[in-house]
Write an enzyme that holds these catalytic residues in place. Sequence first.
Site, PDB file in Angstrom:
ATOM      1  N   GLU A  39       0.843  -1.198   0.000  1.00 39.14           N
ATOM      2  CA  GLU A  39       0.000   0.000   0.000  1.00 39.14           C
ATOM      3  C   GLU A  39       0.879   1.249   0.000  1.00 39.14           C
ATOM      4  O   GLU A  39       1.875   1.317   0.712  1.00 39.14           O
ATOM      5  CB  GLU A  39      -0.883  -0.027   1.247  1.00 39.14           C
ATOM      6  CG  GLU A  39      -1.792   1.172   1.419  1.00 39.14           C
ATOM      7  CD  GLU A  39      -2.583   1.117   2.726  1.00 39.14           C
ATOM      8  OE1 GLU A  39      -3.656   1.721   2.780  1.00 39.14           O
ATOM      9  OE2 GLU A  39      -2.107   0.472   3.690  1.00 39.14           O
ATOM     10  N   LYS A 105      -9.619   2.544  -2.395  1.00 45.33           N
ATOM     11  CA  LYS A 105      -9.852   1.870  -1.111  1.00 45.33           C
ATOM     12  C   LYS A 105     -11.205   2.250  -0.522  1.00 45.33           C
ATOM     13  O   LYS A 105     -11.523   3.435  -0.360  1.00 45.33           O
ATOM     14  CB  LYS A 105      -8.717   2.243  -0.155  1.00 45.33           C
ATOM     15  CG  LYS A 105      -8.761   1.562   1.198  1.00 45.33           C
ATOM     16  CD  LYS A 105      -7.571   2.012   2.031  1.00 45.33           C
ATOM     17  CE  LYS A 105      -7.520   1.368   3.401  1.00 45.33           C
ATOM     18  NZ  LYS A 105      -6.360   1.867   4.187  1.00 45.33           N
ATOM     19  N   CYS A 139      -5.417  -3.080   2.438  1.00 42.30           N
ATOM     20  CA  CYS A 139      -5.137  -3.033   3.873  1.00 42.30           C
ATOM     21  C   CYS A 139      -6.373  -3.223   4.758  1.00 42.30           C
ATOM     22  O   CYS A 139      -6.823  -4.348   4.969  1.00 42.30           O
ATOM     23  CB  CYS A 139      -4.410  -1.730   4.202  1.00 42.30           C
ATOM     24  SG  CYS A 139      -3.454  -1.808   5.751  1.00 42.30           S
TER      25      CYS A 139
END
Length: 265
Positions: A39, A105, A139
């Site tokens: 990330e 995300k 994540c």
Amino acid sequence: MRITLLQTDIQWARPADNRQAAEALMITAAPTDVFILPEMFSTGFATEPEGVAETADSDTLRWMQRMADRFDAAVCGSVAVAEAGRYFNRCYFVKPGGTVVAYDKHHLFSYGGENRRFTAGEQPCRVEWRGATFRLCVCYDLRFPVWSRNSAEAPYDVLLYVANWPETRRRAWDALLRARAIENQCYVAAVNRVGTDPCCRYDGGSCVTDAYGNVVCQATDGQAGAVTAELDLEALHRFRQKFPVLADADAFRLLGVPDKPSSIR
């Protein structure tokens, strides 16, 4: 299908240095179909993106395109992106020839303040590459199994996670990766970083896990490096046919996932 995990020691807000380090790992890696980076691999995890985030048409994205062409392999990783006055934690999947698929995300890390400056993505993202279908996640998405649920409406073979996951929560990382692989009857390929940033320490844990929860390969904890796994997609499909768990899952529309998932490009 071969996947190479690039577990890097990210230098804070130094994109050129981080690209150079990643490229050095690519050069030494075995031939592969996909390289996966952590990330925000070019800058480190930034919850205050001003002065750190890159433009949508950045040197980092162009570098990913060059590397995809150079190694004849897809390149995947997330970048802090500034676009039209907003910020996104954007995961790119770049194919040779310049094709770019992007996922923003969805689950922003509110504990660390990511939600205060970044805009959450609303659409899940799948991409097809060399006979495999990948689902992209970043994540904190790992903690939310509904979001990554495999289904007949939007099936995938490999669930990808790119992360900056601190060593203090490493046990959760290890457990959740195996859970996602087992419950979705898929491979999970997850890449974390090592080293430090202004807030945390990271010890890696990058690995590929199969649908039984077995670790196929794992990078060395605490060290930058590249590790490659070969995925047996035919064996995966045979397992699903023999033990059709996904056929008994709750209806896709009941799980809060959009009825029209992103198209595969």
